[in-house]
Design a protein around this motif. Structure first.
Motif, mmCIF file in Angstrom:
data_model
loop_
_atom_site.group_PDB
_atom_site.id
_atom_site.type_symbol
_atom_site.label_atom_id
_atom_site.label_comp_id
_atom_site.label_asym_id
_atom_site.label_seq_id
_atom_site.Cartn_x
_atom_site.Cartn_y
_atom_site.Cartn_z
ATOM 1 N N GLY A 1 0.801 -1.222 0.000
ATOM 2 C CA GLY A 1 0.000 0.000 0.000
ATOM 3 C C GLY A 1 0.830 1.267 0.000
ATOM 4 N N ILE A 2 1.979 1.249 -0.688
ATOM 5 C CA ILE A 2 2.838 2.427 -0.763
ATOM 6 C C ILE A 2 2.091 3.575 -1.443
ATOM 7 C CG2 ILE A 2 4.943 3.348 -1.818
ATOM 8 C CD1 ILE A 2 6.224 0.642 -1.400
ATOM 9 N N GLY A 3 2.240 4.778 -0.900
ATOM 10 C CA GLY A 3 1.540 5.938 -1.427
ATOM 11 C C GLY A 3 2.220 6.575 -2.620
ATOM 12 N N TYR A 4 1.555 7.561 -3.210
ATOM 13 C CA TYR A 4 2.085 8.231 -4.392
ATOM 14 C C TYR A 4 3.397 8.963 -4.103
ATOM 15 C CZ TYR A 4 -2.189 7.363 -7.012
ATOM 16 O OH TYR A 4 -3.224 6.752 -7.680
ATOM 17 N N GLY A 5 3.486 9.563 -2.919
ATOM 18 C CA GLY A 5 4.705 10.292 -2.566
ATOM 19 C C GLY A 5 5.918 9.389 -2.549
ATOM 20 N N ALA A 6 5.776 8.236 -1.899
ATOM 21 C CA ALA A 6 6.878 7.274 -1.842
ATOM 22 C C ALA A 6 7.196 6.737 -3.237
ATOM 23 C CB ALA A 6 6.535 6.133 -0.897
ATOM 24 N N GLY A 7 6.153 6.501 -4.034
ATOM 25 C CA GLY A 7 6.362 6.016 -5.394
ATOM 26 C C GLY A 7 7.122 7.014 -6.239
ATOM 27 N N LEU A 8 6.793 8.307 -6.071
ATOM 28 C CA LEU A 8 7.487 9.352 -6.824
ATOM 29 C C LEU A 8 8.954 9.430 -6.415
ATOM 30 C CD1 LEU A 8 7.465 11.745 -8.767
ATOM 31 C CD2 LEU A 8 6.711 13.197 -6.860
ATOM 32 N N VAL A 9 9.207 9.342 -5.119
ATOM 33 C CA VAL A 9 10.591 9.394 -4.630
ATOM 34 C C VAL A 9 11.409 8.237 -5.202
ATOM 35 C CG1 VAL A 9 12.056 9.161 -2.580
ATOM 36 C CG2 VAL A 9 10.044 10.651 -2.520
ATOM 37 N N MET A 10 10.836 7.035 -5.206
ATOM 38 C CA MET A 10 11.553 5.884 -5.745
ATOM 39 C C MET A 10 11.816 6.038 -7.241
ATOM 40 S SD MET A 10 10.061 2.541 -3.725
ATOM 41 C CE MET A 10 8.315 2.960 -3.891
ATOM 42 N N SER A 11 10.864 6.609 -7.953
ATOM 43 C CA SER A 11 11.051 6.832 -9.385
ATOM 44 C C SER A 11 12.160 7.852 -9.642
ATOM 45 C CB SER A 11 9.747 7.311 -10.028
ATOM 46 O OG SER A 11 8.736 6.320 -9.913
ATOM 47 N N LEU A 12 12.215 8.890 -8.822
ATOM 48 C CA LEU A 12 13.262 9.906 -8.971
ATOM 49 C C LEU A 12 14.638 9.329 -8.658
ATOM 50 C CD1 LEU A 12 11.505 13.030 -7.392
ATOM 51 C CD2 LEU A 12 11.946 12.591 -9.818
ATOM 52 N N ILE A 13 14.712 8.493 -7.636
ATOM 53 C CA ILE A 13 15.986 7.840 -7.304
ATOM 54 C C ILE A 13 16.417 6.932 -8.455
ATOM 55 C CG2 ILE A 13 17.115 6.194 -5.755
ATOM 56 C CD1 ILE A 13 15.348 7.237 -3.506
ATOM 57 N N ALA A 14 15.452 6.229 -9.034
ATOM 58 C CA ALA A 14 15.750 5.344 -10.161
ATOM 59 C C ALA A 14 16.316 6.121 -11.343
ATOM 60 C CB ALA A 14 14.486 4.594 -10.585
ATOM 61 N N MET A 15 15.724 7.273 -11.648
ATOM 62 C CA MET A 15 16.215 8.085 -12.759
ATOM 63 C C MET A 15 17.602 8.627 -12.462
ATOM 64 S SD MET A 15 13.879 7.555 -14.832
ATOM 65 C CE MET A 15 14.623 8.544 -16.137
ATOM 66 N N ALA A 16 17.850 8.981 -11.198
ATOM 67 C CA ALA A 16 19.186 9.460 -10.822
ATOM 68 C C ALA A 16 20.228 8.370 -11.036
ATOM 69 C CB ALA A 16 19.182 9.922 -9.363
ATOM 70 N N LEU A 17 19.848 7.122 -10.789
ATOM 71 C CA LEU A 17 20.776 6.009 -10.982
ATOM 72 C C LEU A 17 21.211 5.876 -12.435
ATOM 73 C CD1 LEU A 17 19.278 3.162 -8.731
ATOM 74 C CD2 LEU A 17 21.398 4.422 -8.369
ATOM 75 N N ILE A 18 20.263 5.983 -13.367
ATOM 76 C CA ILE A 18 20.647 5.784 -14.766
ATOM 77 C C ILE A 18 21.287 7.031 -15.377
ATOM 78 C CG2 ILE A 18 18.910 4.017 -15.159
ATOM 79 C CD1 ILE A 18 17.303 6.127 -16.717
ATOM 80 N N TRP A 19 21.045 8.188 -14.779
ATOM 81 C CA TRP A 19 21.660 9.402 -15.299
ATOM 82 C C TRP A 19 23.078 9.599 -14.787
ATOM 83 C CZ3 TRP A 19 20.232 12.350 -19.243
ATOM 84 C CH2 TRP A 19 18.893 12.340 -19.655
ATOM 85 N N GLY B 1 7.670 1.918 -7.847
ATOM 86 C CA GLY B 1 7.028 3.209 -8.055
ATOM 87 C C GLY B 1 5.724 3.113 -8.818
ATOM 88 N N LEU B 2 5.562 2.043 -9.607
ATOM 89 C CA LEU B 2 4.310 1.840 -10.345
ATOM 90 C C LEU B 2 3.196 1.272 -9.466
ATOM 91 C CD1 LEU B 2 5.562 0.325 -13.728
ATOM 92 C CD2 LEU B 2 4.459 2.542 -13.409
ATOM 93 N N GLY B 3 3.563 0.750 -8.290
ATOM 94 C CA GLY B 3 2.586 0.133 -7.401
ATOM 95 C C GLY B 3 1.375 0.993 -7.095
ATOM 96 N N PRO B 4 1.562 2.244 -6.648
ATOM 97 C CA PRO B 4 0.404 3.089 -6.333
ATOM 98 C C PRO B 4 -0.492 3.345 -7.539
ATOM 99 C CG PRO B 4 2.406 3.988 -5.369
ATOM 100 C CD PRO B 4 2.836 2.884 -6.281
ATOM 101 N N ILE B 5 0.103 3.489 -8.729
ATOM 102 C CA ILE B 5 -0.679 3.730 -9.939
ATOM 103 C C ILE B 5 -1.531 2.505 -10.275
ATOM 104 C CG2 ILE B 5 -0.541 4.227 -12.407
ATOM 105 C CD1 ILE B 5 2.069 5.706 -11.848
ATOM 106 N N LEU B 6 -0.928 1.336 -10.178
ATOM 107 C CA LEU B 6 -1.664 0.107 -10.468
ATOM 108 C C LEU B 6 -2.792 -0.116 -9.466
ATOM 109 C CD1 LEU B 6 1.312 -2.247 -11.405
ATOM 110 C CD2 LEU B 6 -0.305 -1.114 -12.951
#
Length: 227
Positions: free
Chosen positions: A47-65, A91-96
């Motif tokens: 039940g991860i929320g949108y805020g946590a999902g966004l943070v994880m997505s941003l960290i993921a993008m930082a990794l590949i950049w 990060g897709l969990g909350p959207i799904l």
């Protein structure tokens, strides 16, 4: 005669190397997609929320950049790729979960998954069978990605201040479908023609294409469902 033989030998070696990169790319892509699916399932169950999902997505993008370019030629690059795909999946969990809360949400998700599979397999098969060179799409893809990032920042800023542009969101999702389709054509072509020799970078590019394609189809189907 010697020059002709040397050229043929070089071409054969190049084809063998390209086939190896392609095989390793698809193998790693399959593993990362499976890992990302597990991460998404855990995120949904938690039940991860949108805020946590966004943070994880941003960290993921930082990794590949910032991290992946420095580790792509070593075994550490594999760890970075799995960390990146795991964070994206989580990060897709909350959207799904949001779509599953809709009356026909599970159907929409399955349709988006099916559509993504059809597009990816169809475009990849076309490039692999025709061996057509799509390197001319490089400029279009580069400009498209920059525009995509600019629109994302604009939409995020607008939503932060309470503005909603539903029409722009819809057009943006349709544009992403076209852009990711072009990226799949371009990246697959680069692999088989020797333009991309690093299977870790190739996997990351194709993974992003698949995830963005899925997310965009999910949005388009969700809007068309009128739920």
């Amino acid at each position: 005669m010697q020059e002709v033989y040397s050229t043929q030998t070089n071409q054969s070696v190049s084809q063998i190397e390209s086939s190896k990169v392609l095989r390793n790319t698809y193998m790693l892509l399959g593993m990362t997609l499976a890992f990302s699916t597990v991460a998404a399932a855990i995120s949904m169950a938690s039940g991860i929320g949108y805020g946590a999902g966004l943070v994880m997505s941003l960290i993921a993008m930082a990794l590949i950049w910032f991290v992946l370019p420095r580790t792509a030629n070593s075994s550490a690059g594999l760890l970075v790729v799995f960390a990146f795909t795991g964070l994206i999946g989580a990060g897709l969990g909350p959207i799904l979960n949001k779509y599953l809360s809709m009356t026909n949400g599970s159907s929409i998700i399955m349709q988006a998954l099916g559509g993504t599979a059809v597009v990816f397999i169809g475009l990849s098969a076309y490039v692999l069978t025709t061996r057509k060179n799509f390197n001319f799409l490089g400029g279009f893809v580069a400009v498209g990605v920059m525009l995509m990032l600019a629109v994302i920042l604009f939409l995020f800023g607008a939503s932060f201040f309470g503005y909603q542009f539903s029409g722009l969101h819809l057009a943006f999702s349709a544009g992403i479908v076209l852009l990711m389709s072009a990226l799949i054509l371009y990246q697959t072509s680069e692999i088989i023609h020797g333009g991309e020799t690093n299977y870790i970078m190739a996997t990351t590019s194709l993974y992003l294409s698949i995830v963005n394609l899925f997310a965009s189809l999910l949005h388009l189907l969700g809007v068309s469902s009128n739920d």
